[in-house]
Design a protein around this motif. Structure first.
Motif, PDB file in Angstrom:
ATOM      1  N   GLN A  80     -34.843  33.273  14.756  1.00  0.00           N
ATOM      2  CA  GLN A  80     -35.418  34.399  14.019  1.00  0.00           C
ATOM      3  C   GLN A  80     -36.739  33.942  13.425  1.00  0.00           C
ATOM      4  O   GLN A  80     -36.770  32.977  12.662  1.00  0.00           O
ATOM      5  CB  GLN A  80     -34.470  34.864  12.915  1.00  0.00           C
ATOM      6  N   MET A  81     -37.791  34.630  13.792  1.00  0.00           N
ATOM      7  CA  MET A  81     -39.131  34.249  13.352  1.00  0.00           C
ATOM      8  C   MET A  81     -39.711  35.374  12.493  1.00  0.00           C
ATOM      9  O   MET A  81     -39.906  36.493  12.990  1.00  0.00           O
ATOM     10  CB  MET A  81     -40.028  33.981  14.557  1.00  0.00           C
ATOM     11  N   ASN A  82     -39.963  35.073  11.240  1.00  0.00           N
ATOM     12  CA  ASN A  82     -40.542  36.036  10.304  1.00  0.00           C
ATOM     13  C   ASN A  82     -41.913  35.548   9.836  1.00  0.00           C
ATOM     14  O   ASN A  82     -42.243  34.375   9.988  1.00  0.00           O
ATOM     15  CB  ASN A  82     -39.621  36.223   9.106  1.00  0.00           C
ATOM     16  N   SER A  83     -42.664  36.453   9.265  1.00  0.00           N
ATOM     17  CA  SER A  83     -43.993  36.120   8.718  1.00  0.00           C
ATOM     18  C   SER A  83     -44.815  35.341   9.735  1.00  0.00           C
ATOM     19  O   SER A  83     -45.410  34.306   9.420  1.00  0.00           O
ATOM     20  CB  SER A  83     -43.846  35.302   7.420  1.00  0.00           C
ATOM     21  N   LEU A  84     -44.858  35.858  10.931  1.00  0.00           N
ATOM     22  CA  LEU A  84     -45.537  35.147  12.020  1.00  0.00           C
ATOM     23  C   LEU A  84     -47.026  35.042  11.774  1.00  0.00           C
ATOM     24  O   LEU A  84     -47.657  35.950  11.204  1.00  0.00           O
ATOM     25  CB  LEU A  84     -45.255  35.840  13.351  1.00  0.00           C
ATOM     26  N   LYS A  85     -47.582  33.909  12.200  1.00  0.00           N
ATOM     27  CA  LYS A  85     -48.997  33.626  12.053  1.00  0.00           C
ATOM     28  C   LYS A  85     -49.626  33.459  13.438  1.00  0.00           C
ATOM     29  O   LYS A  85     -48.932  33.176  14.412  1.00  0.00           O
ATOM     30  CB  LYS A  85     -49.188  32.338  11.251  1.00  0.00           C
ATOM     31  N   THR A  86     -50.931  33.585  13.499  1.00  0.00           N
ATOM     32  CA  THR A  86     -51.613  33.434  14.794  1.00  0.00           C
ATOM     33  C   THR A  86     -51.350  32.051  15.385  1.00  0.00           C
ATOM     34  O   THR A  86     -51.260  31.891  16.603  1.00  0.00           O
ATOM     35  CB  THR A  86     -53.112  33.667  14.643  1.00  0.00           C
ATOM     36  N   GLU A  87     -51.204  31.055  14.505  1.00  0.00           N
ATOM     37  CA  GLU A  87     -50.969  29.692  15.001  1.00  0.00           C
ATOM     38  C   GLU A  87     -49.565  29.487  15.557  1.00  0.00           C
ATOM     39  O   GLU A  87     -49.255  28.419  16.081  1.00  0.00           O
ATOM     40  CB  GLU A  87     -51.255  28.659  13.902  1.00  0.00           C
TER      41      GLU A  87
END
Length: 116
Positions: A80-87
């Protein structure tokens, strides 16, 4: 052992995605499982791991944002991936280690792109 990832895609910064990795052909419950990622021009790096006893480990860059879990009844690993960033943009790979045979298996990867 076959590992098949799913759930990647394009998401805006701050968004969420849930990756899954379906395993077949082995004894999933004994495997040390993990997620790795590889961005263009970079080496593959560890994202998170979970042991057969459900002990977890996270890269500093994803702590507090990503959660690794496993469902042994479904032979499936999740991220589960939250608060995803461009990096966070990369190809994400599922990994399974058989502790008795000392063999690592890899999935084919799923692309995650974080962009506005």
């Amino acid at each position: 052992v076959q590992l098949v990832e799913a759930g990647g895609g394009l998401v805006q910064p701050g968004g969420s995605l849930r990756l899954s990795c379906a395993a077949s052909g082995g004894i999933f419950s004994i495997y040390h499982m993990g997620w790795y990622r590889q961005a263009p021009g970079k080496q593959r790096e560890l994202v998170a791991t979970i042991t057969s006893l459900y002990n977890t480990l996270y890269a500093d860059s994803v702590k507090g944002r990503f959660t690794i879990s496993r469902d042994n009844a479904k032979n499936t690993l999740y991220l589960q991936m939250n608060s995803l960033k461009t990096e966070d943009t990369a190809v994400y790979f599922c990994s399974a280690i058989d502790p008795f045979k000392a063999i690592r298996y890899w999935g084919q990867g799923t692309q995650v792109t974080v962009s506005s």
